[in-house]
Design an enzyme around this catalytic site. Structure first.
Site, PDB file in Angstrom:
ATOM      1  N   LYS A   1      27.566  46.624   0.972  1.00  0.00           N
ATOM      2  CA  LYS A   1      27.199  47.210  -0.317  1.00  0.00           C
ATOM      3  C   LYS A   1      25.714  47.593  -0.363  1.00  0.00           C
ATOM      4  CE  LYS A   1      31.164  47.165  -2.458  1.00  0.00           C
ATOM      5  NZ  LYS A   1      31.805  48.428  -2.888  1.00  0.00           N
TER       6      LYS A   1
ATOM      7  N   TYR B   1      30.193  41.503   2.993  1.00  0.00           N
ATOM      8  CA  TYR B   1      30.334  42.276   1.757  1.00  0.00           C
ATOM      9  C   TYR B   1      28.972  42.717   1.230  1.00  0.00           C
ATOM     10  CZ  TYR B   1      32.088  43.512  -2.903  1.00  0.00           C
ATOM     11  OH  TYR B   1      32.412  44.181  -4.061  1.00  0.00           O
TER      12      TYR B   1
END
Length: 316
Positions: free
Chosen positions: A182, A178
């Protein structure tokens, strides 16, 4: 509905729930026609429910009393489907002016236990899908620049907003995929801003702090993280939507390549990585190590997580 975004066409991914839905509603309220793109998966990317997007789009149309919103229920995590989505916007509403990449999934595990298949799934959904959509939409936007869409001298309606995360800036335990996705999405934002500046198309990244499905799945490991989660769950997604919509307004045409954060009524600009100190190093590895410790250690960034860094009361 009339407003400063009258005539614009917006495409928002992950728009069936949470922050994405709030963004779609806000853009719609300012006059934009909106495509609600959401395949209705779980936060881990499993399953799918087309009614999620359909219900959100129908709610917007009911409010307007006209068909100004459209549901798209497939995953855009492939180049072909992303292009299909952009083509749908052009065919249905006549163009594409605003792209908000908000869709994301999470599959957490420490790096030493993580499943490579989970890594691939998160990167594909959270980063590759955003690139595919920008790739397809920006080509159309550039053509709209040449054809003077909007009836003015020079097309300046193009807006791209990527929803990133403080996890990608600070890091968080067990969130390698994640955080990497990002962080990569911000890098994509910067290059997109540069590549599209000649066509007057802006690209910005927004770090949201708000009540979302992601926030709800946080598993605190200490009291500080528990307090962070409790505070985050009190922050409504409408604050994020207001900032994203502001970046899409005509008057925001000069704002591009920026990393902005929003936490309730507090909006801030994040610094971007730039050199802060330098030394003339020794020629040997031993000497370099000594110089790093003696001359630069005070400038090193500690391992504070985003949950620890923002564990303060929000402005509501």
């Amino acid at each position: 509905m009339s407003g400063p975004l009258q005539g614009r066409v917006a495409l928002v991914t992950g728009a069936g729930r949470g922050i994405g839905r709030a963004i779609a509603e806000s853009l719609f309220a300012e006059g934009a026609q909106v495509i609600v793109a959401d395949n209705g998966t779980s936060i881990a990317g499993d399953g799918g429910d087309p009614e999620v997007a359909r219900a959100a789009a129908q709610a917007l149309n009911d409010k307007a009393g006209a068909r100004k919103a459209l549901a798209f229920t497939e995953s855009v995590a492939s180049p072909g489907v992303a292009k299909q989505l952009v083509d749908l916007a052009v065919k249905t509403f006549g163009g594409i002016d605003i792209v908000v990449n908000n869709a994301a999934i999470r599959r957490d595990a420490p790096v030493f236990r993580a499943d490579p298949a989970d890594w691939d799934a998160v990167i594909r959904t959270n980063l590759s899908a955003a690139f595919y959509l920008i790739n397809a939409a920006s080509a159309v936007m550039r053509e709209q620049d040449r054809s003077a869409r909007g009836g003015r001298d020079g097309y300046d309606w193009g807006r791209i907003v990527n929803i990133v995360s403080s996890t990608g800036l600070y890091g968080a335990l067990g969130q390698a995929a994640y955080a990497s996705a990002k962080a990569g999405l911000f890098g994509l934002t910067r290059v997109t801003a540069m590549d599209l500046a000649p066509a007057q198309i802006t690209a910005n990244a927004v770090v949201p702090f708000a009540r979302t499905r992601v926030t709800g799945t946080l598993q605190p490991t200490n009291e500080a993280e528990e307090a962070y989660k409790e505070r985050a769950l009190r922050i409504g997604a409408h604050h994020v939507a207001s900032l994203v919509t502001a970046l899409c307004l005509p008057k925001a045409r000069t704002i591009t390549g920026q990393l902005l954060g929003v936490r309730g009524r507090e909006i801030f600009v994040f610094s971007q990585p730039r050199p802060v100190v330098g030394i003339e190093a020794e020629a040997t590895p031993e000497g370099i190590a000594d110089e790093l410790i003696a001359g630069m250690e005070g400038w090193f960034t500690d391992l504070t997580t985003d949950l620890e860094a923002f564990n303060i009361e929000p402005l509501l």
